[in-house]
Design a protein around this motif. Structure first.
Motif, PDB file in Angstrom:
ATOM      1  N   MET A   1      -2.758   1.557  -6.572  1.00 37.11           N
ATOM      2  CA  MET A   1      -3.015   0.496  -5.622  1.00 37.11           C
ATOM      3  C   MET A   1      -1.716   0.059  -4.941  1.00 37.11           C
ATOM      4  O   MET A   1      -1.701  -0.198  -3.748  1.00 37.11           O
ATOM      5  N   ALA A   2      -0.629  -0.027  -5.693  1.00 34.84           N
ATOM      6  CA  ALA A   2       0.651  -0.415  -5.104  1.00 34.84           C
ATOM      7  C   ALA A   2       1.121   0.631  -4.107  1.00 34.84           C
ATOM      8  O   ALA A   2       1.767   0.302  -3.119  1.00 34.84           O
ATOM      9  N   VAL A   3       0.792   1.893  -4.357  1.00 34.67           N
ATOM     10  CA  VAL A   3       1.198   2.964  -3.453  1.00 34.67           C
ATOM     11  C   VAL A   3       0.509   2.787  -2.103  1.00 34.67           C
ATOM     12  O   VAL A   3       1.125   2.975  -1.051  1.00 34.67           O
ATOM     13  N   GLY A   4      -0.736   2.395  -2.121  1.00 39.02           N
ATOM     14  CA  GLY A   4      -1.470   2.162  -0.876  1.00 39.02           C
ATOM     15  C   GLY A   4      -0.880   1.015  -0.078  1.00 39.02           C
ATOM     16  O   GLY A   4      -0.789   1.087   1.151  1.00 39.02           O
ATOM     17  N   ARG A   5      -0.461  -0.025  -0.770  1.00 43.82           N
ATOM     18  CA  ARG A   5       0.151  -1.167  -0.091  1.00 43.82           C
ATOM     19  C   ARG A   5       1.495  -0.772   0.508  1.00 43.82           C
ATOM     20  O   ARG A   5       1.825  -1.177   1.619  1.00 43.82           O
ATOM     21  N   LYS A  11       3.851   1.891   7.335  1.00 44.66           N
ATOM     22  CA  LYS A  11       3.191   2.152   8.618  1.00 44.66           C
ATOM     23  C   LYS A  11       3.411   0.979   9.576  1.00 44.66           C
ATOM     24  O   LYS A  11       3.740   1.169  10.742  1.00 44.66           O
ATOM     25  N   GLU A  12       3.261  -0.234   9.081  1.00 42.64           N
ATOM     26  CA  GLU A  12       3.463  -1.416   9.908  1.00 42.64           C
ATOM     27  C   GLU A  12       4.915  -1.537  10.354  1.00 42.64           C
ATOM     28  O   GLU A  12       5.197  -1.898  11.495  1.00 42.64           O
ATOM     29  N   LEU A  13       5.846  -1.201   9.456  1.00 45.37           N
ATOM     30  CA  LEU A  13       7.258  -1.245   9.819  1.00 45.37           C
ATOM     31  C   LEU A  13       7.586  -0.226  10.905  1.00 45.37           C
ATOM     32  O   LEU A  13       8.361  -0.501  11.824  1.00 45.37           O
ATOM     33  N   ARG A  14       7.000   0.962  10.815  1.00 47.43           N
ATOM     34  CA  ARG A  14       7.212   1.970  11.851  1.00 47.43           C
ATOM     35  C   ARG A  14       6.658   1.496  13.193  1.00 47.43           C
ATOM     36  O   ARG A  14       7.278   1.689  14.238  1.00 47.43           O
TER      37      ARG A  14
END
Length: 56
Positions: A1-5, A11-14
């Motif tokens: 679950m942490a990997v998904g976050r 992705k948001e940072l990119r």
């Protein structure tokens, strides 16, 4: 679950980086000119700076 976050965060940072790069490109294309203030603006600025020095 942490990997998904983490993946979502990266992705948001990119996406943010892409947006910032676009903004930077726009700013480089359109340099904002500096104009001299009008006489009445100079007076208002002096009054403001005087109040700031006095702590008001």
């Amino acid at each position: 679950m942490a990997v998904g976050r983490e993946a979502l965060l990266y992705k948001e940072l990119r996406e943010l980086r892409t947006i910032l790069e676009r903004i930077e490109a726009l700013l480089e294309e359109r340099p904002i000119g500096i104009e001299e203030p009008l006489p009445d603006e100079i007076e208002v600025i002096r009054k403001y700076e005087g109040r700031e020095r006095k702590g008001g």
